[in-house]
Structures are given as structure tokens and as C-alpha cells.
Design a protein around this motif. Sequence first.
Motif, mmCIF file in Angstrom:
data_model
loop_
_atom_site.group_PDB
_atom_site.id
_atom_site.type_symbol
_atom_site.label_atom_id
_atom_site.label_comp_id
_atom_site.label_asym_id
_atom_site.label_seq_id
_atom_site.Cartn_x
_atom_site.Cartn_y
_atom_site.Cartn_z
ATOM 1 N N LYS A 160 10.292 -2.217 -0.789
ATOM 2 C CA LYS A 160 10.344 -3.191 -1.873
ATOM 3 C C LYS A 160 11.450 -4.200 -1.575
ATOM 4 N N ALA A 161 11.057 -5.319 -0.998
ATOM 5 C CA ALA A 161 12.021 -6.355 -0.620
ATOM 6 C C ALA A 161 11.750 -7.631 -1.397
ATOM 7 N N ASN A 162 12.799 -8.218 -1.950
ATOM 8 C CA ASN A 162 12.636 -9.508 -2.641
ATOM 9 C C ASN A 162 13.884 -10.378 -2.549
ATOM 10 N N ASP A 173 20.573 -6.344 -0.603
ATOM 11 C CA ASP A 173 20.374 -4.897 -0.560
ATOM 12 C C ASP A 173 18.957 -4.476 -0.181
ATOM 13 N N THR A 174 17.942 -5.244 -0.565
ATOM 14 C CA THR A 174 16.569 -4.772 -0.357
ATOM 15 C C THR A 174 16.106 -4.881 1.093
ATOM 16 N N ILE A 234 9.874 -7.541 -8.282
ATOM 17 C CA ILE A 234 9.045 -6.811 -7.318
ATOM 18 C C ILE A 234 7.615 -6.688 -7.867
#
Length: 336
Positions: free
Chosen positions: A172-174, A178-179, A331
Motif C-alpha cells: 500500500k503505497a501512496n 513511509d509507504t 489508499i
Amino acid sequence: MSTHSNRGKHAYAAVLAGVLLLPLAACGSGPSTAGTSNTASASGTAAAASPSAAIAKDAELAAAVPAEIRGRGALIIGTNAPYAPLEFFAEDNKTLVGFDIDTGDALGQVLGLKVDWKNTSFDNIIPGLEAGRYDIGIAGFGIERDRLEVVGFVSNYLSGGGFLVKKGSGIKANDFKDTVCGLRVAVQSGTTQVERLEKAEKYCVGAGRKPVQIIRIPDQNQVVLTLSSGRADVVSADKPAVEWAAKQSEGALCVTGTYRTPHSLAGIAIPKRNAALNEVLQKAMTKLISEGHYKRIAEKWGVVDGAIEKSEIFTKPEQVGDGDEIFPQPIKEGCA
């Protein structure tokens, strides 16, 4: 740097054993540098179906085109395919198609000029503009402060960015903090996303997290293939590019997150030596918008959410905000 995307069974479409199958045109040492004229007479069926096919010449704007360009009767445009749905190759692996291509062809018709497309690597377009190899560049260029030091822009699209992953991967990257820490991120060389990922790498290390592993690749098709073949965890690219790739993957890939920047406009790059084209192209874009041609082109390529209502000229860095900050969107559920 990128801001830098209906195709049917083109480059991103076929899936073989769960891996995206790319066309032969996407393989090899890089994009073809041969010119590709996409006027109605040169593009066969692709041009015949184009929303730009019935656009009339504007005599006043045509007369305002710089004499050198007007004299040769052709507008030379640098682009970077494949980057669907903005610019990519038709099924013949030769003809350039896409939102940017139709837009450029339409501008040529307004100005009474043939369009001579030159496909090259993305990070060669602006140097090519400065060197006089191209009159303008159309390749999903984000209108950014550093670029405005060397070129001007006429806005033609509202972009942003996104993250592409394998569906069900759990990733879960956005954002670029941090992601993405600890992930292998595939990205096209020379794009804005590379700079953001380099900053993310420093952030992650400073925060005691695993660094981002940046996989730089010259060709956007190969960027997506790196993800689908398991050599990367995520792709970072412009919003229309990741959304198109997800759509064409038949459910294998999905967009887990998107983001906006303080100034997500993309534009047509115009070298300082051709500054007279700024007003000409802005008025030509305004004509396409007001007469409905621009909207039809956006609808054809499925990018209506990025369509602009007004085209503007940008020539000074202070006209745009600082592009370092991004605004992550929530997300997307059902992807990871």
C-alpha cells in the motif's frame, strides 16, 4: 522529467502466464528516433478515427507561426513513446497514437502545418529543444520550476502521480515517505519520480527504515514489465500511465494510491528561441477547447478527469509552486 498515457490489444494489453506481454517495439536499446508523421494522410486507420480529423485551419494563427516553421510547412515535435495513454505505438509498432499525439496533430491542423513526430528518450527532449532538433516537446511534461529556467510551457493537461502494484500483493503505497521504505520501486529514468524516490531513500535511512531500492529504466513498458515479472514491488509514474497499465492488465495490476502536487499541470514544452510560439499554441489550445475537439480527444483516450478548461502560458519559475510537496490521496480499497 515526467509530470512525464482506446488501445485494445496494444502494448500493455496481453497477459501471458500472469506476466504482461509487451510489443517488440518496447524491446531493445531504446525508442526509435525516426520521425513519424501522424497527419490524417499518413496514419491510416488511426488518423481516420481521430477526433482531430475535421479541425479547420485558423488563418490568423497560421500566419503568426514563426517564419522558419511556416516556411518548411511542418511542426517538429519531440515525444517519448511508449508512455500510454499519452503516447505509444499502434498495432503496427510504427504509428504513434495517444492523447498527446492527437493533441499535437490537432494543433498542427489549426496552424495549417504537417506534424513531424520525433520519438526519443524522455531526458533528451528538452536538450533537443535547446539544440534546435525539435520545435516543441509534447510528452507529459510537468510544468516545474527547474524546467522553466530553460523552456516555456503551454498547459494542456492536469496530471499527478500514482503507484502501481500487483493486485493482492499487500503493498500500500501512496507517498514518498513511509509507504515506500524497503520496497523495490521501478521508475522511468529522467522523470520527476526519480528525484522524489531519491529523497525518499534519504528519508527512510534517516528514519531508521530500510532504504528504497530504485530501479531506473529508460522505457516505460519495461518499467511495467519489471513489476509484472516480480523484479519490482511497485511502479511509480504519472497517474494516467499507472491507471492505463492497470486497465490493460486484465486485473493483474492495480493502482494502490495516487497523489497531487502543488502544481500538477502538464504542458507543451517550448524552447526560449521559439517564444513566439507561446501565444500561438495557447490560442490554438483555446480554440480546440472551445470548439469541443479537445474534450473529444480526452474522451477517446479515457483521460477526461485530467482535461483542462483553460490553457495558460508559463515562462517564469515563480508562476508555479514548489513541486517538492505532494498531497497523497487515500489508499484505494480492494487493490493490495
